[in-house]
Write an enzyme that holds these catalytic residues in place. Structure first.
Site, PDB file in Angstrom:
ATOM      1  N   THR A 209       0.601  -1.191   0.003  1.00 20.72           N
ATOM      2  CA  THR A 209      -0.169   0.120  -0.010  1.00 20.72           C
ATOM      3  C   THR A 209       1.213   1.097   0.201  1.00 20.72           C
ATOM      4  OG1 THR A 209      -1.894  -1.052   0.803  1.00 20.72           O
ATOM      5  CG2 THR A 209      -1.232   0.956   1.352  1.00 20.72           C
ATOM      6  N   ARG A 237     -14.050  -7.078  -0.121  1.00 23.21           N
ATOM      7  CA  ARG A 237     -13.600  -7.273   0.495  1.00 23.21           C
ATOM      8  C   ARG A 237     -12.700  -5.802   1.270  1.00 23.21           C
ATOM      9  NH1 ARG A 237      -8.250  -5.109   2.622  1.00 23.21           N
ATOM     10  NH2 ARG A 237      -7.533  -6.238   4.430  1.00 23.21           N
ATOM     11  N   VAL A 238     -13.335  -5.170   1.697  1.00 23.97           N
ATOM     12  CA  VAL A 238     -13.124  -3.519   2.137  1.00 23.97           C
ATOM     13  C   VAL A 238     -11.417  -3.507   3.262  1.00 23.97           C
ATOM     14  CG1 VAL A 238     -13.027  -0.576   3.165  1.00 23.97           C
ATOM     15  CG2 VAL A 238     -14.166  -2.539   1.151  1.00 23.97           C
ATOM     16  N   GLY A 239     -10.850  -3.049   3.012  1.00 25.47           N
ATOM     17  CA  GLY A 239      -9.178  -3.238   4.257  1.00 25.47           C
ATOM     18  C   GLY A 239      -9.419  -1.224   4.925  1.00 25.47           C
ATOM     19  N   ASP A 240      -8.761  -0.873   5.646  1.00 27.45           N
ATOM     20  CA  ASP A 240      -8.189   0.179   6.573  1.00 27.45           C
ATOM     21  C   ASP A 240      -8.125   1.337   5.725  1.00 27.45           C
ATOM     22  OD1 ASP A 240      -5.580  -1.373   5.980  1.00 27.45           O
ATOM     23  OD2 ASP A 240      -4.600  -0.751   7.522  1.00 27.45           O
ATOM     24  N   THR A 260      -0.145   1.345   6.732  1.00 23.99           N
ATOM     25  CA  THR A 260       0.243   0.004   6.258  1.00 23.99           C
ATOM     26  C   THR A 260       0.411  -1.490   6.420  1.00 23.99           C
ATOM     27  OG1 THR A 260       1.488  -1.594   4.598  1.00 23.99           O
ATOM     28  CG2 THR A 260       2.714   0.689   5.921  1.00 23.99           C
ATOM     29  N   GLN A 262      -1.878  -5.058   7.945  1.00 23.59           N
ATOM     30  CA  GLN A 262      -3.371  -6.294   7.883  1.00 23.59           C
ATOM     31  C   GLN A 262      -4.548  -4.905   8.033  1.00 23.59           C
ATOM     32  OE1 GLN A 262      -3.463  -9.880   7.412  1.00 23.59           O
ATOM     33  NE2 GLN A 262      -5.831  -9.133   7.564  1.00 23.59           N
ATOM     34  N   GLY A 263      -4.962  -4.831   7.060  1.00 23.48           N
ATOM     35  CA  GLY A 263      -6.271  -4.447   7.151  1.00 23.48           C
ATOM     36  C   GLY A 263      -6.837  -4.348   8.262  1.00 23.48           C
TER      37      GLY A 263
HETATM   38  N1  ASP Z   1      -3.273  -2.086   4.705  1.00 17.97           N
HETATM   39  C1  ASP Z   1      -3.984  -3.394   3.319  1.00 17.97           C
HETATM   40  C2  ASP Z   1      -5.094  -3.366   4.117  1.00 17.97           C
HETATM   41  O1  ASP Z   1      -5.270  -3.978   4.588  1.00 17.97           O
HETATM   42  C3  ASP Z   1      -2.622  -3.896   2.990  1.00 17.97           C
HETATM   43  C4  ASP Z   1      -1.327  -3.391   2.618  1.00 17.97           C
HETATM   44  O2  ASP Z   1      -1.188  -1.896   3.355  1.00 17.97           O
HETATM   45  O3  ASP Z   1      -1.026  -3.489   1.928  1.00 17.97           O
HETATM   46  O4  ASP Z   1      -5.389  -3.753   2.680  1.00 17.97           O
END
Ligand code: ASP
Length: 349
Positions: A209, A237-240, A260, A262-263
């Site tokens: 990210t 799926r939606v991350g952080d 960045t 594990q979202g």
């Molecule tokens: N934080 C991002 C997500 O979980 C992944 C990443 O940092 O590459 O979507």
């Protein structure tokens, strides 16, 4: 080596290992009274290109090292141009992130990772530190630069977060450049998808990210984050990254933060806003707050990653609990520093 020795004597071996991310983190072993130092001062702009296993110096061809450093530096130069002209930190973080989105080395825009059905769904967000206005998009498929779509949501809609087709349509209607999904395709991400689908293949946590934080001449902070998410993620799926308070936060009184990692864990731990709250209500320093959340609290919830964090005085820190985190920063006097190798510990240069 000099750095390592100094670090060991001042902060203890365990903290040195954890803060530099040289080994996986085991939360319970961190010294609770340790006070990490910020990585740099007089910073006006910083970017990251993701946390993960990082680049190992001896295994990295010089061309690849150069490509990563050049990519981070180009983003910093784009943001610098804005700031030097007296531009707003918001414009600077958008400009920097756009450069990273257009660079296929990073997992955002061109070069984004694949979903489980071999598509691309992109997330991004942006926030201003002066009035806490924010905008975000989630699961967009056709806007070329999701960070600009996030800004559009902030400035041209009554909402903070638009998702899916509605977000893509809104961006297109407002004149943002659109592309077909094949624009985002790269061989490297394809190989990563194949690897993720192969039960026999060893798995590594690689987050790439991108994000930026900046302070402008008016001492206003902004933060921005953009991503393709995680390889082989479920559709929808939606991350952080598009979640304000998790992957992105900016408040003039505290800090601008882009995350960045594990979202899911960054959302559960409200990572970015918790750092801000610890500074504001817990009276912690930027480095203490960021370290506590990233290296202690989130691993305890089962997730690793990192942040770049900047306050309006130019104090900058980039803690990560993964072995590496690609990042770089620009100081007020025009110096650019990039960190791409795992052994380039935070205050190493
Ligand atoms: N934080 C991002 C997500 O979980 C992944 C990443 O940092 O590459 O979507």
């Amino acid at each position: 080596m000099r750095f390592l020795l100094a670090f060991i004597t001042t902060a203890g071996l365990l903290l040195a290992v954890q803060h530099s991310g040289a080994e996986p983190v085991h939360t319970g072993q961190v010294e609770t009274n340790a006070h990490p130092k910020p990585d740099a001062r007089n910073v006006i702009l910083a970017v990251h290109g993701g946390a993960g296993t990082g680049l190992i110096r001896k295994d990295t061809p010089p061309e690849l090292e150069k490509a990563y450093r050049d990519g981070l530096a180009a983003a910093l130069r784009a943001g610098e141009q804005v700031l030097r002209g007296g531009g707003a930190s918001l414009d600077a973080v958008e400009a920097a992130v756009k450069v990273l989105e257009d660079n296929e080395l990073f997992n955002a825009g061109k070069g984004a990772v694949f979903t489980e059905d071999a598509g691309h769904e992109l997330d991004a967000s942006i926030m201003r530190g002066d009035d806490l206005r924010a905008g975000a998009v989630a699961g967009v498929k056709s806007v070329k630069n999701p960070i600009s779509a996030a800004r559009l949501v902030m400035e041209k809609s009554p909402h903070v977060l638009l998702a899916g087709e509605g977000a893509d349509d809104f961006a297109a209607r407002n004149g943002l450049k659109t592309v077909t999904q094949d624009y985002f395709w790269t061989q490297r991400r394809w190989d990563q998808l194949m690897n993720a689908k192969n039960p026999q293949a060893p798995k590594v946590a690689e987050y790439s990210t991108v994000g930026a934080v900046a302070v402008d001449q008016g001492r206003n902070l902004s933060a921005a984050t953009s991503t393709g998410g995680l390889t082989n993620k479920m559709i929808g799926r939606v991350g952080d990254s598009p979640v304000i308070g998790a992957g992105t936060y900016a408040k003039n009184e505290t800090a601008a933060i882009s995350a960045t990692g594990q979202g899911e864990v960054f959302i559960r731990g409200a990572a970015a806003s918790t750092i801000s709250n610890m500074i504001e209500f817990g009276r912690k320093s930027l480095a203490d707050a960021a370290f506590e959340v990233i290296v202690k609290r989130l691993p305890a919830l089962g997730g690793t990653g990192g942040v770049i964090a900047l306050d309006r005085q130019g104090t900058f820190d980039a803690p990560h609990s993964t072995p590496g985190m690609l990042h770089g920063y620009l100081t007020a006097d025009g110096k650019i520093v990039t960190k791409v190798f795992v052994d380039e510990t935070p205050s190493n240069s």
